[in-house]
Design a protein around this motif. Structure first.
Motif, short mmCIF file in Angstrom:
data_model
loop_
_atom_site.label_atom_id
_atom_site.label_comp_id
_atom_site.label_asym_id
_atom_site.label_seq_id
_atom_site.Cartn_x
_atom_site.Cartn_y
_atom_site.Cartn_z
N THR A 2 -44.18 -58.79 12.29
CA THR A 2 -44.74 -59.47 11.33
C THR A 2 -45.99 -60.60 11.89
N MET A 3 -46.54 -61.33 10.98
CA MET A 3 -47.61 -62.15 11.54
C MET A 3 -46.90 -63.28 12.32
N ASP A 4 -45.85 -63.61 11.61
CA ASP A 4 -45.03 -64.59 12.20
C ASP A 4 -44.57 -64.42 13.55
N GLN A 5 -44.15 -63.14 13.79
CA GLN A 5 -43.53 -62.53 14.95
C GLN A 5 -44.07 -61.23 15.39
N PRO A 6 -45.25 -61.51 16.09
CA PRO A 6 -46.19 -60.32 16.62
C PRO A 6 -45.46 -59.38 17.52
N SER A 7 -44.48 -59.81 18.17
CA SER A 7 -43.82 -58.84 19.13
C SER A 7 -42.31 -59.16 19.35
N GLN A 8 -41.82 -58.12 19.73
CA GLN A 8 -40.24 -58.26 19.52
C GLN A 8 -39.90 -57.10 20.75
N ILE A 9 -38.39 -57.47 21.14
CA ILE A 9 -37.92 -56.38 21.84
C ILE A 9 -36.80 -55.75 21.01
N PHE A 10 -36.88 -54.46 20.95
CA PHE A 10 -35.75 -53.92 20.23
C PHE A 10 -34.95 -52.84 20.99
N ARG A 11 -33.83 -53.13 20.92
CA ARG A 11 -32.78 -52.35 22.04
C ARG A 11 -32.40 -51.11 21.29
N THR A 12 -32.80 -49.84 21.94
CA THR A 12 -32.25 -48.78 21.17
C THR A 12 -30.78 -48.45 21.37
N GLY A 13 -30.19 -48.89 22.45
CA GLY A 13 -28.82 -48.50 22.90
C GLY A 13 -28.59 -47.14 23.28
N TRP A 14 -29.68 -46.23 23.36
CA TRP A 14 -29.35 -44.94 23.85
C TRP A 14 -28.88 -44.87 25.40
N SER A 15 -29.15 -45.92 26.27
CA SER A 15 -28.65 -45.71 27.45
C SER A 15 -27.21 -46.00 27.54
N GLU A 16 -26.42 -46.55 26.44
CA GLU A 16 -25.29 -47.18 26.33
C GLU A 16 -24.43 -45.90 25.76
N HIS A 17 -25.02 -45.06 25.37
CA HIS A 17 -24.34 -43.83 24.41
C HIS A 17 -23.39 -43.14 25.26
N ASP A 18 -22.25 -42.55 25.06
CA ASP A 18 -21.23 -41.98 25.96
C ASP A 18 -21.94 -40.54 26.52
N GLN A 19 -22.82 -39.80 25.37
CA GLN A 19 -23.81 -38.86 26.13
C GLN A 19 -24.28 -38.92 27.26
N PHE A 20 -25.10 -40.36 27.31
CA PHE A 20 -25.95 -40.64 28.51
C PHE A 20 -24.81 -40.99 29.63
N LEU A 21 -23.98 -41.88 29.43
CA LEU A 21 -23.11 -42.06 30.50
C LEU A 21 -22.45 -41.02 31.17
N ALA A 22 -22.51 -39.92 30.39
CA ALA A 22 -21.39 -38.81 31.00
C ALA A 22 -22.37 -37.72 31.79
N LEU A 23 -23.74 -38.04 31.91
CA LEU A 23 -24.54 -37.26 32.57
C LEU A 23 -24.59 -37.48 34.19
N PRO A 24 -24.76 -36.41 35.08
CA PRO A 24 -25.12 -36.33 36.46
C PRO A 24 -26.30 -37.48 36.65
N PRO A 25 -26.06 -38.26 37.57
CA PRO A 25 -27.23 -39.25 38.28
C PRO A 25 -28.39 -38.42 38.47
N GLN A 26 -28.46 -37.31 38.70
CA GLN A 26 -30.12 -36.68 38.67
C GLN A 26 -30.40 -35.89 37.59
N GLN A 27 -29.79 -35.82 36.42
CA GLN A 27 -29.71 -35.11 35.17
C GLN A 27 -31.17 -35.66 34.61
N PRO A 28 -32.44 -35.13 34.40
CA PRO A 28 -33.50 -35.58 33.66
C PRO A 28 -32.89 -35.89 32.07
N VAL A 29 -33.60 -36.78 31.42
CA VAL A 29 -33.25 -37.15 30.23
C VAL A 29 -34.75 -37.09 29.49
#
Length: 97
Positions: A2-29
């Motif tokens: 908003t005009m009062d808050q022109p920037s913000q960090i929004f955490r998606t949480g995608w990196s904390e999903h079980d699907q991501f955590l189960a990936l091998p270390p070199q697996q591209p995403v």
């Protein structure tokens, strides 16, 4: 945003999903991020706070990243197990990144 808050960090949480955590270390995403512009009235109830469950899982993601870096560095070690030290190239972080 908003005009009062022109920037913000929004955490998606995608990196904390079980699907991501189960990936091998070199697996591209592949990640797709969408953006929607909505009237302020329709998003007033959206919270930017993070749930306790997500905050509790962040160390697990950090641990996975640290383990990946350690494994990568260990692959360059010319003298494994010598006095608990590891010898790696000076540009190891550039190679890993």
């Amino acid at each position: 945003l908003t005009m009062d808050q022109p920037s913000q960090i929004f955490r998606t949480g995608w990196s904390e999903h079980d699907q991501f955590l189960a990936l091998p270390p070199q697996q591209p995403v592949l990640i797709t991020i969408g953006l929607s512009i909505e009237p302020l009235e329709s998003v007033r109830n959206v919270s930017t706070t993070t749930s306790a469950n997500v905050q509790a899982r962040r160390p697990l993601v950090a641990q996975k990243i640290a383990q990946d870096l350690y494994n990568f560095m260990q692959s360059f070690d010319a003298t494994p197990g010598l006095n608990g030290t590891m010898t790696v190239p000076q540009n190891i972080f550039e190679r890993w990144w």
